[in-house]
Design an enzyme around this catalytic site. Structure first.
Site: not given
Length: 240
Positions: A7, A9, A57, A152, A157
């Site tokens: 994942d 950001e 985030h 997040h 995540d």
């Protein structure tokens, strides 16, 4: 096979507009078992995050300015991911950003260096058609606790997605695995395997669910003008 749940950001939504990755989180599994060999890196993107991305985030420019840039970590990331089976939720988004970052340093794109890339969002939509399949909704549906997720975060995540992926695919692995001490399968013969059914979780219907089921069958009987096929099969008349 190494499986990596990945994942990211980012500062925004489009690397073509100059948006960059600010955080990368990877969780490693080998044969569906967590190894602890995870990868978690923050990056200095040399730009501000958009208000929308920052709301998601919470990684401020001041916080990110203390870390290396992606190009400083690119070789390490490439070696970690090379040849692996990668799982990403909404893979097109993250792959687009990863490819853009690798391209900046003249390295091959992720989808050429990985053994395979799987989109868990597409998998969820196939498994649960017509339902919402965000990571939060999948956690709720599959009993994966995400109570600690207020913002997040790439590693958090990825950890949640790993649990979700294992839960989504549990029935697709290991049910007909052949043990090493079993005779080898002869050519043209069906595979034979042992399976311990005692490991299966049995969910017993509640009284309310049983009553609801009975009411549904009553409606089928009424529509059929007699006993529905289900009731004929489950409650056959006594032999003469």
């Amino acid at each position: 096979m190494r499986q990596i749940i990945l994942d990211t950001e980012t500062t925004g939504f489009d690397p073509a507009e100059g948006d960059r990755i600010v955080e990368l989180g990877c969780v490693e599994l080998i044969d569906r078992q967590f190894t602890g060999n995870n990868l978690h890196i923050y990056f200095n993107p040399d730009r501000e995050s958009s208000p929308g991305a920052l709301e998601v985030h919470g990684l401020t420019t001041e916080f990110l300015s203390q870390f290396n840039r992606f190009e400083d970590e690119a070789a390490r990331i490439f070696e970690y991911l090379k040849g692996t089976e990668i799982y990403i939720h909404n893979a097109a988004f993250d792959v687009k950003f990863m490819n853009a970052e690798f391209a900046r340093v003249g390295m091959p794109p992720l989808d050429q260096s990985a053994a395979a890339i799987h989109d868990t969002l597409a998998m969820a939509r196939e498994q649960y058609p017509g339902k919402r399949n965000s990571l939060d909704m999948l956690c709720e549906r599959l009993g994966v606790s995400n109570a600690h997720r207020t913002l997040h975060g790439a590693l958090l995540d990825a950890e949640l997605l790993a649990e979700v992926w294992l839960a989504m695919t549990r029935g697709q692995f290991g049910l007909v695995m052949e043990h090493s001490d079993q005779p080898r399968q002869e050519a043209g013969q069906p595979a034979v395997a042992t399976f311990d059914a005692s490991i299966l979780r049995v969910e017993v219907a509640t009284e309310a669910e049983i009553a609801e089921h009975a009411a549904y069958l009553d409606g089928l009987d009424q529509a059929a003008g007699g006993l529905s096929l289900w009731r004929k099969l489950t409650n056959p008349p006594p032999a003469a």
